[in-house]
Design a protein around this motif. Structure first.
Motif, mmCIF file in Angstrom:
data_model
loop_
_atom_site.group_PDB
_atom_site.id
_atom_site.type_symbol
_atom_site.label_atom_id
_atom_site.label_comp_id
_atom_site.label_asym_id
_atom_site.label_seq_id
_atom_site.Cartn_x
_atom_site.Cartn_y
_atom_site.Cartn_z
ATOM 1 N N ALA A 108 46.316 -43.495 -6.667
ATOM 2 C CA ALA A 108 45.570 -42.374 -7.231
ATOM 3 C C ALA A 108 44.298 -42.890 -7.908
ATOM 4 C CB ALA A 108 46.437 -41.622 -8.226
ATOM 5 N N ILE A 109 43.197 -42.232 -7.627
ATOM 6 C CA ILE A 109 41.928 -42.608 -8.263
ATOM 7 C C ILE A 109 41.705 -41.684 -9.460
ATOM 8 C CG2 ILE A 109 40.884 -43.564 -6.187
ATOM 9 C CD1 ILE A 109 39.482 -40.937 -5.735
ATOM 10 N N ASN A 110 41.258 -42.246 -10.571
ATOM 11 C CA ASN A 110 41.055 -41.469 -11.788
ATOM 12 C C ASN A 110 39.613 -40.981 -11.855
ATOM 13 O OD1 ASN A 110 43.710 -41.800 -12.832
ATOM 14 N ND2 ASN A 110 43.186 -43.881 -13.442
ATOM 15 N N VAL A 111 39.445 -39.673 -11.605
ATOM 16 C CA VAL A 111 38.118 -39.063 -11.611
ATOM 17 C C VAL A 111 37.810 -38.591 -13.029
ATOM 18 C CG1 VAL A 111 36.681 -37.228 -10.632
ATOM 19 C CG2 VAL A 111 38.434 -38.326 -9.229
ATOM 20 N N PRO A 112 36.650 -38.937 -13.582
ATOM 21 C CA PRO A 112 36.312 -38.497 -14.939
ATOM 22 C C PRO A 112 36.436 -36.988 -15.094
ATOM 23 C CG PRO A 112 34.716 -40.098 -14.147
ATOM 24 C CD PRO A 112 35.591 -39.770 -12.978
ATOM 25 N N TYR A 113 37.119 -36.566 -16.194
ATOM 26 C CA TYR A 113 37.329 -35.134 -16.447
ATOM 27 C C TYR A 113 37.383 -34.904 -17.956
ATOM 28 C CZ TYR A 113 39.253 -30.431 -16.121
ATOM 29 O OH TYR A 113 39.439 -29.074 -16.215
ATOM 30 N N LYS A 114 36.698 -33.885 -18.404
ATOM 31 C CA LYS A 114 36.632 -33.579 -19.834
ATOM 32 C C LYS A 114 38.029 -33.279 -20.379
ATOM 33 C CE LYS A 114 34.354 -30.524 -23.153
ATOM 34 N NZ LYS A 114 33.439 -29.368 -23.321
ATOM 35 N N LEU A 116 40.458 -35.455 -20.602
ATOM 36 C CA LEU A 116 41.415 -36.465 -20.139
ATOM 37 C C LEU A 116 40.735 -37.831 -20.244
ATOM 38 C CD1 LEU A 116 42.897 -34.733 -16.952
ATOM 39 C CD2 LEU A 116 43.933 -34.889 -19.216
ATOM 40 N N PRO A 117 41.060 -38.597 -21.291
ATOM 41 C CA PRO A 117 40.385 -39.893 -21.485
ATOM 42 C C PRO A 117 40.512 -40.835 -20.300
ATOM 43 C CG PRO A 117 41.643 -39.270 -23.436
ATOM 44 C CD PRO A 117 42.023 -38.301 -22.364
ATOM 45 N N GLY A 118 41.668 -40.807 -19.655
ATOM 46 C CA GLY A 118 41.873 -41.702 -18.513
ATOM 47 C C GLY A 118 41.401 -41.134 -17.198
ATOM 48 N N GLY A 119 40.903 -39.889 -17.191
ATOM 49 C CA GLY A 119 40.470 -39.253 -15.957
ATOM 50 C C GLY A 119 41.593 -38.481 -15.290
ATOM 51 N N LEU A 120 41.248 -37.664 -14.319
ATOM 52 C CA LEU A 120 42.214 -36.867 -13.562
ATOM 53 C C LEU A 120 42.645 -37.642 -12.319
ATOM 54 C CD1 LEU A 120 43.654 -34.132 -13.126
ATOM 55 C CD2 LEU A 120 41.642 -33.379 -11.852
ATOM 56 N N PRO A 121 43.933 -38.011 -12.205
ATOM 57 C CA PRO A 121 44.384 -38.800 -11.047
ATOM 58 C C PRO A 121 44.459 -37.934 -9.783
ATOM 59 C CG PRO A 121 46.236 -38.320 -12.499
ATOM 60 C CD PRO A 121 45.019 -37.800 -13.191
#
Length: 320
Positions: A108-114, A116-121
């Motif tokens: 799963a790649i972690n896409v930056p998302y407001k 979610l500090p780690g991003g949205l997988p």
């Protein structure tokens, strides 16, 4: 002379042609003028001497080196075949067809998302097609040191750079992070552009790039499904009640669950009955509020009289 002549090639060809191979380099023996070369459909033959391209023969068929190939090479590239014994040269057979590659994010790649500090997988997968478009770059980067190059090796190269292109495209085009599939054409177009620039370095061109699906982690997908169901129901209170009844009804192995389910059914029935009574009361109230039509009063004493009466029941006055 007999030993040397046995090393001269009589037929130059790609002996085990396969669709999953991008190129095959022939250099098994020395060429002689009487050699024949076989070029199958979907192949180009690149003649190289001392590591340099001398000519590209693109016609398919069975050709004589002396009469068909040498004049072509001599005219275009000055490849002088003034030999009688043999010439050490190489022939690179290139598969000119489009190759279909299956791609997918291994993790799963972690896409930056407001929020979610780690991003949205997110995971995604699909297909893309490529073909060879630059023989010089292909030889310089790969064929110069390789005798064969397969599609699975190209897939490994694509996967090594793909994740960063996917993240960049989603950040650029992903207006709704929870409905990326609807935006997949724009996202795929951006990925194709970046990947094509990378593949040009090795003489390849990306002709199409398709995203078949996006996958979210189970807990996120469950929330997406819940929100979608709520919107379909329209009334969140009704949705919660139905959800509760379903949960209790599914617990068929529990007496408590069965009793609770019956109670919920009774409550639902009572609620429906109450709604029906309210509707009837509203209807009756509306009927009572309607103005009376045809009502009359005695002109003498003002007492109300019924329609059709000829005399006032209070004072006896004759009614017209």
């Amino acid at each position: 002379m007999g030993i040397f002549s046995s090393q001269l090639a009589s037929v130059v060809e790609w002996p085990e042609y396969r669709d999953d191979v991008i190129f095959y380099k022939w250099h098994e023996a020395e060429l002689k003028k009487s050699s024949r070369i076989i070029i199958r459909p979907g192949q180009d033959a690149i003649f190289m001497y001392n590591g340099r391209i001398e000519g590209v023969f693109q016609d398919e068929g069975n050709f004589e080196l002396n009469s068909d190939i040498i004049p072509f090479l001599s005219t275009l590239k000055g490849f002088k075949f003034g030999f009688n014994s043999g010439l050490r040269a190489e022939v690179l057979f290139v598969n000119t067809k489009e190759f279909t590659l299956k791609w997918g994010t291994k993790n799963a790649i972690n896409v930056p998302y407001k929020g979610l500090p780690g991003g949205l997988p997110i995971r995604c997968f699909g297909t893309c097609t490529m073909k060879v478009n630059d023989y010089v770059a292909l030889i310089d980067q790969i064929a110069g040191v390789r005798d064969i190059y397969r599609i699975d090796e190209l897939e490994d190269r694509v996967m090594s750079v793909l994740d960063q292109y996917v993240i960049s495209a989603i950040v650029k085009e992903g207006k709704d992070m929870f409905n990326l599939q609807a935006q997949s054409p724009a996202i795929a177009s951006d990925i194709r552009y970046d990947l094509d620039m990378e593949m040009h370095k090795i003489g390849m061109s990306v002709t199409s790039f398709v995203i078949q699906n996006f996958n979210y982690p189970k807990e996120i997908q469950d929330r997406i499904n819940d929100v979608a169901s709520a919107h379909m129901v329209g009334d969140i209170n009704t949705y919660q009640q139905v959800h509760m009844v379903d949960a209790l009804s599914n617990d068929t192995n529990s007496t408590a669950g069965s009793t609770a389910s019956d109670m919920m059914g009774m409550m639902a029935g009572m609620t429906m009955a109450g709604q029906m009574m309210n509707q009837m009361n509203e209807a009756m109230q509306g009927q009572n509020n309607k103005p009376q039509t045809g009502a009359k009063f005695c002109p003498e004493c003002g007492n109300p009289v019924q329609e059709g009466q000829k005399f006032c029941p209070e004072c006896g006055h004759k009614l017209s």
